[in-house]
Write an enzyme that holds these catalytic residues in place. Sequence first.
Site, PDB file in Angstrom:
ATOM      1  NE  ARG A 250      -3.658   0.082   1.826  1.00 55.73           N
ATOM      2  CZ  ARG A 250      -4.449  -0.746   2.507  1.00 55.73           C
ATOM      3  NH1 ARG A 250      -4.448  -0.730   3.820  1.00 55.73           N
ATOM      4  NH2 ARG A 250      -5.218  -1.594   1.880  1.00 55.73           N
ATOM      5  CE1 TYR A 251       0.420   4.255   4.279  1.00 57.75           C
ATOM      6  CE2 TYR A 251       0.580   1.995   5.064  1.00 57.75           C
ATOM      7  CZ  TYR A 251      -0.010   3.242   5.120  1.00 57.75           C
ATOM      8  OH  TYR A 251      -1.029   3.477   6.003  1.00 57.75           O
TER       9      TYR A 251
ATOM     10  NE  ARG B 139       5.033   2.308   6.176  1.00 56.19           N
ATOM     11  CZ  ARG B 139       4.769   3.449   5.537  1.00 56.19           C
ATOM     12  NH1 ARG B 139       5.405   3.769   4.428  1.00 56.19           N
ATOM     13  NH2 ARG B 139       3.832   4.252   5.994  1.00 56.19           N
TER      14      ARG B 139
ATOM     15  CB  CYS C 153      -5.082 -15.770  15.947  1.00 58.68           C
ATOM     16  SG  CYS C 153      -4.745 -14.562  14.687  1.00 58.68           S
TER      17      CYS C 153
ATOM     18  CB  CYS D 115      -9.263 -10.354  18.864  1.00 58.12           C
ATOM     19  SG  CYS D 115      -7.605 -10.824  19.364  1.00 58.12           S
TER      20      CYS D 115
ATOM     21  CB  CYS E 113     -10.029  -9.890  14.537  1.00 54.30           C
ATOM     22  SG  CYS E 113      -8.763 -10.068  13.270  1.00 54.30           S
TER      23      CYS E 113
ATOM     24  NE  ARG F  70      -4.940  -8.034   8.274  1.00 55.95           N
ATOM     25  CZ  ARG F  70      -3.873  -7.777   9.014  1.00 55.95           C
ATOM     26  NH1 ARG F  70      -3.424  -8.670   9.878  1.00 55.95           N
ATOM     27  NH2 ARG F  70      -3.235  -6.650   8.880  1.00 55.95           N
TER      28      ARG F  70
ATOM     29  CG  ASP G 296     -11.257  -1.786  10.767  1.00 60.72           C
ATOM     30  OD1 ASP G 296     -12.172  -2.594  10.888  1.00 60.72           O
ATOM     31  OD2 ASP G 296     -10.047  -2.088  10.777  1.00 60.72           O
TER      32      ASP G 296
ATOM     33  CG  ASP H 135      -5.986   1.202   8.277  1.00 59.58           C
ATOM     34  OD1 ASP H 135      -5.638   1.761   7.208  1.00 59.58           O
ATOM     35  OD2 ASP H 135      -5.392   0.217   8.757  1.00 59.58           O
TER      36      ASP H 135
ATOM     37  CE  LYS I 125      -1.618   1.028  10.192  1.00 56.06           C
ATOM     38  NZ  LYS I 125      -1.048   0.526   8.933  1.00 56.06           N
TER      39      LYS I 125
HETATM   40  C1  LIG Z   1      -0.237  -0.404   8.779  1.00 57.32           C
HETATM   41  C2  LIG Z   1       0.283  -0.861   7.542  1.00 57.32           C
HETATM   42  C3  LIG Z   1       1.637  -0.720   7.232  1.00 57.32           C
HETATM   43  C4  LIG Z   1       2.621  -0.083   8.177  1.00 57.32           C
HETATM   44  O1  LIG Z   1       2.318   1.256   8.377  1.00 57.32           O
HETATM   45  P1  LIG Z   1       3.170   2.124   9.381  1.00 57.32           P
HETATM   46  O2  LIG Z   1       2.422   3.414   9.479  1.00 57.32           O
HETATM   47  O3  LIG Z   1       4.517   2.264   8.766  1.00 57.32           O
HETATM   48  O4  LIG Z   1       3.242   1.390  10.676  1.00 57.32           O
HETATM   49  C5  LIG Z   1       2.062  -1.164   6.011  1.00 57.32           C
HETATM   50  N1  LIG Z   1       1.206  -1.714   5.122  1.00 57.32           N
HETATM   51  C6  LIG Z   1      -0.099  -1.846   5.383  1.00 57.32           C
HETATM   52  C7  LIG Z   1      -0.994  -2.442   4.363  1.00 57.32           C
HETATM   53  C8  LIG Z   1      -0.613  -1.432   6.596  1.00 57.32           C
HETATM   54  O5  LIG Z   1      -1.911  -1.586   6.884  1.00 57.32           O
HETATM   55  S1  SF4 Z   2      -6.648  -9.069  16.309  1.00 55.78           S
HETATM   56 FE1  SF4 Z   2      -7.103 -10.647  14.759  1.00 55.78          FE
HETATM   57  S2  SF4 Z   2      -5.150 -11.071  13.819  1.00 55.78           S
HETATM   58 FE2  SF4 Z   2      -4.728 -10.037  15.762  1.00 55.78          FE
HETATM   59  S3  SF4 Z   2      -4.454 -11.657  17.267  1.00 55.78           S
HETATM   60 FE3  SF4 Z   2      -6.571 -11.061  17.348  1.00 55.78          FE
HETATM   61  S4  SF4 Z   2      -7.625 -12.472  15.956  1.00 55.78           S
HETATM   62 FE4  SF4 Z   2      -5.463 -12.541  15.473  1.00 55.78          FE
END
Ligand SMILES: *Cc1c(COP(=O)(O)O)cnc(C)c1O
Ligand code: SF4
Length: 451
Positions: A126-127, A130, A139, A143, A146, A148, A307, A344, A351
């Site tokens: 995305r960025y 990174r 996991c 959670c 979560c 995801r 989110d 996000d 973010k």
């Molecule tokens: C959060 C995230 C990152 C890391 O973002 P930072 O602001 O550098 O911590 C990188 N890729 C994705 C897809 C993310 O959601």
């Molecule tokens: S927030 Fe989601 S990905 Fe993170 S530990 Fe909990 S269940 Fe796993």
Amino acid sequence: METKEIKKFARPQTVAVSSTKYALDSNWRDYKWQLANSIRTIAAFEKLTGITFSQRERKKLEDTMNKFPMSITPYYASLIDKHNYRNDPIFKQSFPNPAELIISKYDMSDPLHEDKDSPVKGITHRYPDRVLFLVSNRCSMYCRHCTRKRKVGDPDYIPSRDHIEAGINYIRDSPQVRDVLLSGGDPFLLPDSYLDWILTELRKIPHVEIIRIGTRTPVVLPYRVTDKLVRMLKKHHPLWLNTHFNHPRELTHSAQEALRKLADAGIPLGNQSVLLAGVNDCPQIIKKLNQKLVQNRVRPYYLFQCDLSEGLTHFRTPVGKGIEIIESLVGHTSGFAVPTYVIDAPGGGGKIPVMPNYIISWSTNKVVLRNYEGVITTYKEPDSYEPVFCDRNCKDCVLQLKLDEAHERPFIGIERLLSDSDGAISLIPQGNSRLKRREKHSAKSPKAKKT
Ligand SMILES: *Cc1c(COP(=O)(O)O)cnc(C)c1O
Ligand code: SF4
């Protein structure tokens, strides 16, 4: 011995573990035992905690678990205060709530478009510099909040060795990636040797400057942080780690011990919390949490607005609650106990920081500011500042950017509007490299892409 252990590590009136076979189990601190004995049914939960549910409640809970399964480590469940469990932050984060079945019209199964910004399976790019690399879908606990939820525990998403290799190849072929963020699921649920292999392969790539791991094990399965794991991690520096504490009650002696081991291994530790209604939507709770984290050498990194994933309606707060919380931290406590509050962006914008406003007004040579106490003050700006005109022609510039260390790249976004390097006066987000990657990817696999 283990009974004593549990008494020592849990709050006196909490527990849980009394009168069950678990209390006497000498394997309590063995993380494999914890995983093998994870609580996945209402009956097992009732047995371990002594809390009971009516037939009607049980039916609703089963319906919820059919959509979003339950899995709680006995360790985490043992922290629930059974006398007031309905208001218990541990209970709320781990135990299904029928409200999860309420899907509002703004909810999405992948609000962050992690799948759309995915050039190869498991990677979200995305960025600019990174990537997020999902290396495990397991996991220690599911959670309830979560983001995801759609993926965790889903056997269709188990990343195979081939997928991981494809991810590593993508990173190797992308010289702009200097930071790799291993996430999941939870990377610490991989066997030590497998994680060691991934880290070794990534370390061989010269442009990967840092590797970060996101894991919730210090919170829900602290025994996973073994001396052996930590010895392995130490070989792969510079390694950073972010964990996910949401409430001060989660910082038990066992959790603190896990954090100590990681910090002693020279791993800088950060924490990402999620703002959750009924769990931590209180300035005092968040302040206490962050102060305790700092005491344990963990730097609060982000506080996330909850989110728009499906099934989280009951956890969401207004954004104003987060601003109010940050307002109660800035100035009131150590600067490094203040996380950045972020949303996000739905749709994959990444973010976005949202913080209280401290600038009240501005003229051509003066800024009017206010501090945390309400003091209104002015900062007089220089009359004689000579701006460096930047047309990105660094060779002719008086400033000493060492070009061999700087990567030439186009200005992106607002940064471009602020620069003098081209005539851009407005921003229409088209054709940036993230969107191009999306196009390239969707051309390759048309079936994956709808809206
Ligand atoms: C959060 C995230 C990152 C890391 O973002 P930072 O602001 O550098 O911590 C990188 N890729 C994705 C897809 C993310 O959601
Ligand atoms: S927030 Fe989601 S990905 Fe993170 S530990 Fe909990 S269940 Fe796993």
